[in-house]
Design a protein around this motif. Structure first.
Motif, PDB file in Angstrom:
ATOM      1  N   PRO A 173      -3.117  -4.441   1.197  1.00 56.32           N
ATOM      2  CA  PRO A 173      -1.865  -5.137   1.473  1.00 56.32           C
ATOM      3  C   PRO A 173      -0.994  -4.312   2.428  1.00 56.32           C
ATOM      4  CG  PRO A 173      -1.806  -4.152  -0.711  1.00 56.32           C
ATOM      5  CD  PRO A 173      -3.205  -3.957  -0.197  1.00 56.32           C
ATOM      6  N   PRO A 174       0.129  -4.839   2.874  1.00 57.56           N
ATOM      7  CA  PRO A 174       0.957  -4.152   3.859  1.00 57.56           C
ATOM      8  C   PRO A 174       1.368  -2.744   3.418  1.00 57.56           C
ATOM      9  CG  PRO A 174       1.664  -6.424   3.636  1.00 57.56           C
ATOM     10  CD  PRO A 174       0.662  -6.178   2.558  1.00 57.56           C
ATOM     11  N   LEU A 175       1.433  -1.852   4.372  1.00 59.81           N
ATOM     12  CA  LEU A 175       1.817  -0.461   4.113  1.00 59.81           C
ATOM     13  C   LEU A 175       3.329  -0.363   3.964  1.00 59.81           C
ATOM     14  CD1 LEU A 175       1.138   2.590   4.013  1.00 59.81           C
ATOM     15  CD2 LEU A 175       1.209   2.582   6.524  1.00 59.81           C
ATOM     16  N   ARG A 176       3.760   0.219   2.833  1.00 61.34           N
ATOM     17  CA  ARG A 176       5.194   0.361   2.575  1.00 61.34           C
ATOM     18  C   ARG A 176       5.630   1.805   2.347  1.00 61.34           C
ATOM     19  NH1 ARG A 176       7.833  -4.218   0.404  1.00 61.34           N
ATOM     20  NH2 ARG A 176       7.526  -5.933   1.879  1.00 61.34           N
ATOM     21  N   THR A 177       4.701   2.670   1.920  1.00 55.90           N
ATOM     22  CA  THR A 177       5.090   4.023   1.522  1.00 55.90           C
ATOM     23  C   THR A 177       4.045   5.030   1.968  1.00 55.90           C
ATOM     24  OG1 THR A 177       6.130   3.104  -0.474  1.00 55.90           O
ATOM     25  CG2 THR A 177       5.823   5.494  -0.398  1.00 55.90           C
ATOM     26  N   LEU A 178       4.526   6.142   2.545  1.00 60.12           N
ATOM     27  CA  LEU A 178       3.687   7.290   2.845  1.00 60.12           C
ATOM     28  C   LEU A 178       4.347   8.517   2.238  1.00 60.12           C
ATOM     29  CD1 LEU A 178       1.489   8.972   4.268  1.00 60.12           C
ATOM     30  CD2 LEU A 178       2.916   8.905   6.341  1.00 60.12           C
ATOM     31  N   VAL A 179       3.620   9.207   1.375  1.00 59.85           N
ATOM     32  CA  VAL A 179       4.110  10.443   0.767  1.00 59.85           C
ATOM     33  C   VAL A 179       3.273  11.592   1.339  1.00 59.85           C
ATOM     34  CG1 VAL A 179       4.591  11.688  -1.370  1.00 59.85           C
ATOM     35  CG2 VAL A 179       4.699   9.179  -1.339  1.00 59.85           C
ATOM     36  N   ALA A 180       3.871  12.358   2.237  1.00 59.04           N
ATOM     37  CA  ALA A 180       3.188  13.485   2.883  1.00 59.04           C
ATOM     38  C   ALA A 180       3.536  14.746   2.106  1.00 59.04           C
ATOM     39  CB  ALA A 180       3.609  13.590   4.342  1.00 59.04           C
ATOM     40  N   ASN A 181       2.778  14.983   1.053  1.00 57.26           N
ATOM     41  CA  ASN A 181       3.097  16.079   0.128  1.00 57.26           C
ATOM     42  C   ASN A 181       2.233  17.319   0.337  1.00 57.26           C
ATOM     43  OD1 ASN A 181       4.318  17.184  -2.424  1.00 57.26           O
ATOM     44  ND2 ASN A 181       2.188  17.048  -3.089  1.00 57.26           N
ATOM     45  N   ALA A 182       1.131  17.192   1.042  1.00 59.02           N
ATOM     46  CA  ALA A 182       0.224  18.333   1.204  1.00 59.02           C
ATOM     47  C   ALA A 182       0.912  19.468   1.956  1.00 59.02           C
ATOM     48  CB  ALA A 182      -1.033  17.904   1.950  1.00 59.02           C
ATOM     49  N   GLY A 183       0.611  20.695   1.550  1.00 60.52           N
ATOM     50  CA  GLY A 183       1.156  21.859   2.228  1.00 60.52           C
ATOM     51  C   GLY A 183       0.402  23.106   1.817  1.00 60.52           C
ATOM     52  N   ARG A 184       0.450  24.128   2.662  1.00 58.53           N
ATOM     53  CA  ARG A 184      -0.230  25.381   2.346  1.00 58.53           C
ATOM     54  C   ARG A 184       0.648  26.565   2.730  1.00 58.53           C
ATOM     55  NH1 ARG A 184      -5.905  25.405   2.040  1.00 58.53           N
ATOM     56  NH2 ARG A 184      -5.711  27.637   1.637  1.00 58.53           N
ATOM     57  N   GLN A 185       0.451  27.645   1.993  1.00 57.81           N
ATOM     58  CA  GLN A 185       1.060  28.929   2.309  1.00 57.81           C
ATOM     59  C   GLN A 185      -0.062  29.964   2.249  1.00 57.81           C
ATOM     60  OE1 GLN A 185       3.741  31.953  -0.197  1.00 57.81           O
ATOM     61  NE2 GLN A 185       4.826  30.061   0.259  1.00 57.81           N
ATOM     62  N   THR A 208       0.831  -1.198   0.000  1.00 56.95           N
ATOM     63  CA  THR A 208       0.000   0.000   0.000  1.00 56.95           C
ATOM     64  C   THR A 208       0.868   1.252   0.000  1.00 56.95           C
ATOM     65  OG1 THR A 208      -1.872  -1.063   1.088  1.00 56.95           O
ATOM     66  CG2 THR A 208      -1.683   1.324   1.340  1.00 56.95           C
ATOM     67  N   VAL A 209       0.447   2.217  -0.814  1.00 57.35           N
ATOM     68  CA  VAL A 209       1.077   3.529  -0.896  1.00 57.35           C
ATOM     69  C   VAL A 209       0.029   4.561  -0.501  1.00 57.35           C
ATOM     70  CG1 VAL A 209       2.221   5.228  -2.383  1.00 57.35           C
ATOM     71  CG2 VAL A 209       2.592   2.772  -2.767  1.00 57.35           C
ATOM     72  N   VAL A 210       0.314   5.367   0.506  1.00 57.84           N
ATOM     73  CA  VAL A 210      -0.602   6.411   0.968  1.00 57.84           C
ATOM     74  C   VAL A 210      -0.012   7.759   0.592  1.00 57.84           C
ATOM     75  CG1 VAL A 210      -1.707   7.469   2.987  1.00 57.84           C
ATOM     76  CG2 VAL A 210      -1.387   4.977   2.882  1.00 57.84           C
ATOM     77  N   ARG A 259       2.818   9.215 -11.931  1.00 58.51           N
ATOM     78  CA  ARG A 259       4.016   8.390 -12.137  1.00 58.51           C
ATOM     79  C   ARG A 259       3.981   7.154 -11.242  1.00 58.51           C
ATOM     80  NH1 ARG A 259       9.045  10.820 -13.535  1.00 58.51           N
ATOM     81  NH2 ARG A 259       9.965   8.941 -12.641  1.00 58.51           N
ATOM     82  N   LEU A 260       3.619   7.346  -9.987  1.00 58.33           N
ATOM     83  CA  LEU A 260       3.603   6.237  -9.037  1.00 58.33           C
ATOM     84  C   LEU A 260       2.616   5.160  -9.473  1.00 58.33           C
ATOM     85  CD1 LEU A 260       3.738   8.230  -5.691  1.00 58.33           C
ATOM     86  CD2 LEU A 260       5.494   6.667  -6.544  1.00 58.33           C
ATOM     87  N   VAL A 261       1.422   5.574  -9.863  1.00 59.36           N
ATOM     88  CA  VAL A 261       0.412   4.601 -10.296  1.00 59.36           C
ATOM     89  C   VAL A 261       0.849   3.915 -11.582  1.00 59.36           C
ATOM     90  CG1 VAL A 261      -1.955   4.355 -11.127  1.00 59.36           C
ATOM     91  CG2 VAL A 261      -1.481   5.772  -9.124  1.00 59.36           C
ATOM     92  N   GLY A 262       1.460   4.675 -12.486  1.00 57.24           N
ATOM     93  CA  GLY A 262       1.857   4.108 -13.769  1.00 57.24           C
ATOM     94  C   GLY A 262       3.049   3.180 -13.695  1.00 57.24           C
ATOM     95  N   GLU A 263       3.940   3.406 -12.707  1.00 54.81           N
ATOM     96  CA  GLU A 263       5.205   2.659 -12.680  1.00 54.81           C
ATOM     97  C   GLU A 263       5.335   1.703 -11.508  1.00 54.81           C
ATOM     98  OE1 GLU A 263       8.522   5.296 -13.156  1.00 54.81           O
ATOM     99  OE2 GLU A 263       7.499   6.491 -14.678  1.00 54.81           O
ATOM    100  N   ASN A 264       4.367   1.721 -10.609  1.00 52.13           N
ATOM    101  CA  ASN A 264       4.423   0.831  -9.448  1.00 52.13           C
ATOM    102  C   ASN A 264       3.271  -0.164  -9.556  1.00 52.13           C
ATOM    103  OD1 ASN A 264       4.705  -0.382  -6.974  1.00 52.13           O
ATOM    104  ND2 ASN A 264       4.565   1.487  -5.767  1.00 52.13           N
ATOM    105  N   ARG A 265       3.487  -1.195 -10.337  1.00 48.90           N
ATOM    106  CA  ARG A 265       2.411  -2.123 -10.671  1.00 48.90           C
ATOM    107  C   ARG A 265       1.921  -2.931  -9.481  1.00 48.90           C
ATOM    108  NH1 ARG A 265       0.070  -0.058 -14.971  1.00 48.90           N
ATOM    109  NH2 ARG A 265       1.553   0.360 -16.649  1.00 48.90           N
ATOM    110  N   ASN A 266       2.725  -3.032  -8.436  1.00 48.04           N
ATOM    111  CA  ASN A 266       2.318  -3.788  -7.253  1.00 48.04           C
ATOM    112  C   ASN A 266       1.663  -2.910  -6.196  1.00 48.04           C
ATOM    113  OD1 ASN A 266       3.325  -6.322  -8.152  1.00 48.04           O
ATOM    114  ND2 ASN A 266       5.408  -5.679  -7.604  1.00 48.04           N
ATOM    115  N   GLY A 267       1.522  -1.627  -6.485  1.00 52.65           N
ATOM    116  CA  GLY A 267       1.005  -0.707  -5.497  1.00 52.65           C
ATOM    117  C   GLY A 267      -0.510  -0.657  -5.441  1.00 52.65           C
TER     118      GLY A 267
END
Length: 307
Positions: free
Chosen positions: A84-96, A4-6, A21-29
């Protein structure tokens, strides 16, 4: 092997490029996008139309109660083996924001809440569910350097205060000004880097955490709260800087974020990744005493939302 990728902050800017990119190139995600509907729901439907497993969970990152609820829903899905098991967390949200007077319903200064506290709640609520090797990527900013080379004079450098002050409205002089809003932003990104160093000391072995700096990326919606002139400049004029070393194009920055999340950039835990290269963050960002103080403060501030 399925995992799992969050991701937060996937609906616009570099996050949109990265998640494609992640969805297109990480076929097991198996992908879980956290954000507000209808935008995040539409994105999940679009990305899943090609057959990739993509779902979304409602989360308003300006509300720690909402982050708690979303992480609870995610925990249930993982514990019940619906994901499936959690392997990746991308914390990209941000504000200004255009000032430093925005306050969340829970009483926190809004910039600090979304750029620091929301990530902390999410990480602490999920850390025991990661299956190693795993990686957390937190998007930061080189505005934390506070010099012209890194901010082109557009964003004041950070002004550190006691963490309890930074978390509340009124931490900076003239809070109603654009300068105060941008100072809150650069300071929050410095705080995020401090916490990455502390996470690296405290998280379980095999769960790596890194800072990702996209550099100056014009043409995104980061400054969507600015006035009409500033928004026009960010969207129509400043993107030309991406043709120079002074800025990074949205596609390049988003692609680099995806590469960091996919582990294609060799970055030890606690690293600061400037686009695709591991470098040192500012001298001020390395301060173990300040990092421990910040950890203790955010643990206290977020305690009601981590239970």
């Amino acid at each position: 092997m399925s995992h799992t990728v969050v991701m937060t902050g996937a609906t616009r800017g570099i996050g949109r490029v990265a998640v494609e990119r992640l969805v297109g190139e990480n076929r097991n995600g198996h992908f879980v996008l956290l954000g507000r509907s209808p935008g995040v729901a539409a994105l999940a439907d679009e990305l899943g139309a090609g057959g990739s497993p993509v779902r979304w969970i409602e989360a308003d990152l300006l509300s720690l109660a909402s982050v708690r609820a979303a992480s609870g829903r995610l925990r249930a899905l993982l514990e019940e083996k619906e994901l499936p098991p959690l392997r990746t967390l991308v914390a990209n949200a941000g504000r200004q924001f255009t000032d430093a007077r925005h306050e969340t319903a829970e009483g926190f200064e809004a910039t600090f809440a979304i750029n620091v506290l929301a990530n902390h709640v999410l990480i602490r609520r999920l850390e025991d569910l990661f299956e190693t090797p795993a990686r957390i990527v937190i998007t930061v900013s080189d505005t934390h350097f506070g010099d012209f080379k890194h901010n082109l004079g557009m964003v004041p450098g950070p002004r550190w205060r006691a963490p309890d002050e930074l978390a509340r409205v009124g931490a900076f002089p003239r809070p109603g000004t654009v300068a105060a809003g941008r100072t809150a932003y650069s300071t929050s990104k410095l705080a995020a880097i401090h916490l990455v160093h502390e996470y690296a000391r405290r998280l379980p072995s095999g769960l790596d955490v890194v800072s990702y700096n996209p550099a100056f990326v014009p043409g995104t919606d980061l400054a969507r709260d600015a006035n009409a002139v500033a928004r026009f400049a960010m969207r129509r004029v400043l993107p030309a800087l991406a043709l120079t070393p002074l800025a990074t194009g949205r596609k390049v920055a988003g692609g680099c974020l995806a590469d960091v999340a996919l582990g294609r950039v060799d970055a030890p835990t606690g690293s600061y990744v400037d686009r695709a290269e591991v470098v040192r963050s500012s001298g001020e960002s390395y301060d173990p005493a300040r990092e421990r103080e910040l950890w203790d403060a955010v643990e206290d501030l977020t305690a009601p939302y981590r239970r």
